[in-house]
Write an enzyme that holds these catalytic residues in place. Structure first.
Site: not given
Ligand code: F6P
Length: 361
Positions: A11, A115, A118, A139-140, A284, A286-287
């Site tokens: 991710g 992470g 990987t 991010i975790d 997402h 958050q990302r």
């Molecule tokens: O590991 C990062 C993360 O954003 C987790 O917090 C979340 O559970 C997961 O990836 C979500 O994955 P995806 O982007 O595949 O929906």
């Protein structure tokens, strides 16, 4: 050291571009080295057009950008890769092909930014002879041996901002507001967003909760004349004795995706206690977006340190932040024990001391 390559896997996390930029600048300017970009994680070694030359021009202006200019892949495990053959989906071990491609390219080192999933693949490739250097991203914040991964601080600030926004509407409507946050099996985002945003209840995977305890806490607030409550809930939190809640089932190459605990808690608060409750899943958001100053700086230090580590032959190792210093540790050590919230640590104790409930009292 003449030829390097870098890839980003799993991710995405804000700061990936800052790592790439720092690695490219350090490789070219400090070591006079070539550096290749591998697109979409390990898949780039297999796909036509998956490898390209990185230059100072390629990385100009990417420092504040989220995402990754290299692309990434969540299903890019070379040891178990999904391929369609004659219209039928099969799982193939492509690691041999990847190793051969790495040898053909004459790579002195492959920098893998990822992470735990990987980095585990990177470690397996290292054991097969690939000169791998790891950079911890997620991010975790759940990677062992490093106090922080980059991406976490940006995600945390997005979560805190969401709590701030929920506060005003919760107060206006006298509602219970639940914010479901990412983090997989680690509760760092929910805990620290809850502390920074002033949540009343924090639910994390490390502390199993009881609905009755949450209701008790909310009712105590109501009895004091405070008719709203904010719950910061990690996606991996679960009621005592029950399984975590999943949004999707996993398959042979993809781990199941957590999601839905916020809705479950809301249903119980409404049905068992008649509390008007709303759920926001931040997901997402958050990302995405621009990394914070902390993440840009950490990612830059990691990217540059990874190239130095490659130059000193530190293969099978990962750059890490310990205290205020960038160090390196073996991938084996980093992956041995995942980082989790210390339930007896000062953050949890502080939260309890200021009246935050973890739903376990
Ligand atoms: O590991 C990062 C993360 O954003 C987790 O917090 C979340 O559970 C997961 O990836 C979500 O994955 P995806 O982007 O595949 O929906």
């Amino acid at each position: 050291m003449k030829n390097l390559a870098i890839l980003t896997g799993g991710g995405d996390a804000p700061g990936l571009n800052a790592v790439i930029r720092a690695a490219v600048k350090t490789a070219i300017q400090e070591f006079g080295c070539e550096i290749l970009g591998i697109r979409n994680g390990f898949d780039g070694f297999l796909d036509h057009g998956g490898i390209f030359q990185l230059s100072l021009d390629t990385v100009r202006g990417i420092l504040p950008r989220g995402g990754t200019i290299l692309g990434t892949a969540n299903r890019g495990n070379p040891f178990a890769r999904k391929v369609i053959k004659d219209g039928v989906e099969t799982i193939e071990d492509t690691s041999r092909q990847i190793i051969e491609n790495i040898q053909t390219l004459g790579l002195d080192a492959l920098i893998v930014v990822g992470g735990d999933g990987t980095l585990r693949i990177a470690h397996d490739l290292y054991k097969l002879g690939v000169p791998v250097i790891g950079v911890p991203k997620t991010i975790d914040n759940d990677i062992g041996g490093t106090d922080f991964t980059f991406g976490y601080d940006t995600a945390l600030n997005a979560a805190m901002d969401a709590i701030d926004r929920l506060h005003t509407t919760a107060e206006a409507h006298h509602r219970v507001m639940i914010l479901e946050l990412m983090g997989r099996d680690a509760g760092f985002i929910a805990l620290h967003a809850g502390l920074a945003g002033g949540a009343d209840v924090i639910l994390i995977p490390e502390i199993p909760f009881r609905i009755e305890a949450i209701i008790k806490k909310i009712r105590r607030r109501i009895a004091r004349g405070t008719y709203f409550s904010i719950l910061s809930v990690a996606e991996g939190a679960s009621p005592a004795g029950q399984e975590q809640v999943y949004a999707t089932a996993g398959d042979a190459v993809y781990i199941p995706r957590l999601g839905g605990i916020g809705g479950l808690v809301a249903k119980r608060l409404t049905e068992d206690a008649g509390l008007e409750t709303r759920v926001t899943v931040l997901g997402h958001l958050q990302r995405g977006g621009s990394p914070t100053a902390f993440d840009r700086s950490l990612a830059t230090r990691f990217g540059s340190a990874a190239v130095h580590l490659a130059n000193s032959g530190g293969f099978g190792r990962m750059v890490a932040l310990q205290g205020t210093r960038i160090v390196d540790i073996s991938l084996e050590e980093a992956l041995a024990v995942p980082r989790r919230v210390d339930v007896n640590g000062d953050e949890v104790r502080t939260a309890r001391a200021i009246g935050i409930s973890f739903g376990d009292e």
